[in-house]
Design an enzyme around this catalytic site. Structure first.
Site, PDB file in Angstrom:
ATOM      1  N   GLU A   1      -0.527  74.342  31.602  1.00 19.79           N
ATOM      2  CA  GLU A   1       0.388  73.209  31.752  1.00 19.79           C
ATOM      3  C   GLU A   1       1.684  73.627  32.432  1.00 19.79           C
ATOM      4  O   GLU A   1       2.242  72.867  33.242  1.00 19.79           O
ATOM      5  CB  GLU A   1       0.657  72.587  30.386  1.00 19.79           C
ATOM      6  CG  GLU A   1      -0.582  71.916  29.812  1.00 19.79           C
ATOM      7  CD  GLU A   1      -0.384  71.356  28.412  1.00 19.79           C
ATOM      8  OE1 GLU A   1      -0.698  70.180  28.201  1.00 19.79           O
ATOM      9  OE2 GLU A   1       0.092  72.105  27.534  1.00 19.79           O
TER      10      GLU A   1
ATOM     11  N   GLU B   1      -7.669  73.515  24.182  1.00 17.15           N
ATOM     12  CA  GLU B   1      -7.119  72.999  22.918  1.00 17.15           C
ATOM     13  C   GLU B   1      -8.158  72.399  21.981  1.00 17.15           C
ATOM     14  O   GLU B   1      -8.102  72.640  20.756  1.00 17.15           O
ATOM     15  CB  GLU B   1      -5.999  71.976  23.211  1.00 17.15           C
ATOM     16  CG  GLU B   1      -4.661  72.594  23.578  1.00 17.15           C
ATOM     17  CD  GLU B   1      -4.525  72.956  25.038  1.00 17.15           C
ATOM     18  OE1 GLU B   1      -3.403  73.263  25.470  1.00 17.15           O
ATOM     19  OE2 GLU B   1      -5.547  72.932  25.758  1.00 17.15           O
TER      20      GLU B   1
END
Length: 257
Positions: free
Chosen positions: A108, A128
């Site tokens: 990210e 995740e």
């Protein structure tokens, strides 16, 4: 700074994630240090471009889950994860030199940069779901916008990483180079960008990013003159220096004002 190093090199701010034993995973202190570093970069008119990279064999493996378990989840800084992913008002270019793993929050961070220069050994992913989490640091939204919905969903729902060459094919990696050439390739990009007038670069970045929020190209072109960075560029000394240097057959001398 305990977990990052920051160096000003001429007009370039160089930020290095420095927890190599933890694959540069980010804990609360590191979040705070990155927020401070990017705040200083954004506020310094003499700093025109930033480069972020990692020490060791990883760019950044995301959040330090051991620290989260031990300390609990702490709020992110004012500009979001790593002090970067919600820094929507920064019009200066930021380059990610991805030297290895860029997973979860590390991916990210890279996606929030304007260019990703990747070593061949780099790998990217949003794992995740494998640990019962969700990628809330902008990765879901940026990835879908940068490579298209179906390709992004393939990465997001599978939680499988991709290598640098696949990242280049998908379109989120700017350039892939052999590991030993990452620093040199990054410097070539830096030097090339710095040949442009800094306020022109900022106006260009802002026009692209704000223009994507407009309903279409016609609306974006009609609105661009109202963007703050456009107005700053138009009124700048550098906007006059460029044509003057061209007419005088000499290299321009940019002042950033």
């Amino acid at each position: 700074m305990q977990h990052i190093t920051v160096q000003q090199d001429g007009h370039v701010t160089r930020i290095e994630l420095a927890r190599p034993q933890q694959l540069n995973a980010i804990n609360a202190q590191m979040h705070a240090e990155l927020e401070a570093a990017f705040n200083a970069f954004a506020a310094d008119d003499d700093q025109w471009l930033a480069v972020i990279t990692g020490q060791g064999r990883a760019f950044c493996a995301g959040s330090d889950l051991k620290a989260v378990v031990a300390e609990g989840h702490r709020p992110y800084p004012a500009h979001g994860y790593a002090g970067l992913i919600e820094r929507f008002d920064c019009d200066k270019p930021i380059v990610a030199a991805v030297n290895g793993l860029a997973l979860g929050g590390g991916f990210e961070v890279a996606l929030a940069c304007d260019l990703i220069i990747a070593a061949e050994s780099a790998r990217f992913g949003l794992p995740e779901p494998r640990v019962g989490a969700v990628a809330l640091g902008g990765g879901l939204h940026r990835l879908a916008r940068q490579i298209g919905l179906k390709r992004a969903m393939g990465m997001i729902l599978s939680a499988e990483p991709v290598d640098a060459r696949e990242g280049e094919r998908l379109g989120f990696v700017t350039q892939v180079v052999p590991d030993a050439e990452l620093a040199a390739a990054t410097e070539r990009w830096v030097e090339t960008i710095l040949k442009g007038a800094p306020l022109s670069i900022r106006a260009s970045k802002q026009a692209v990013m704000r223009g994507l929020d407009e309903p279409g190209v016609a609306a974006a072109m009609a609105a661009q003159e109202s963007y703050p960075a456009f107005a700053a560029w138009r009124a700048s000394d550098d906007a006059r220096e460029g044509p003057t240097a061209f007419a005088e057959k000499r290299p321009p001398v940019w002042q950033g004002r």
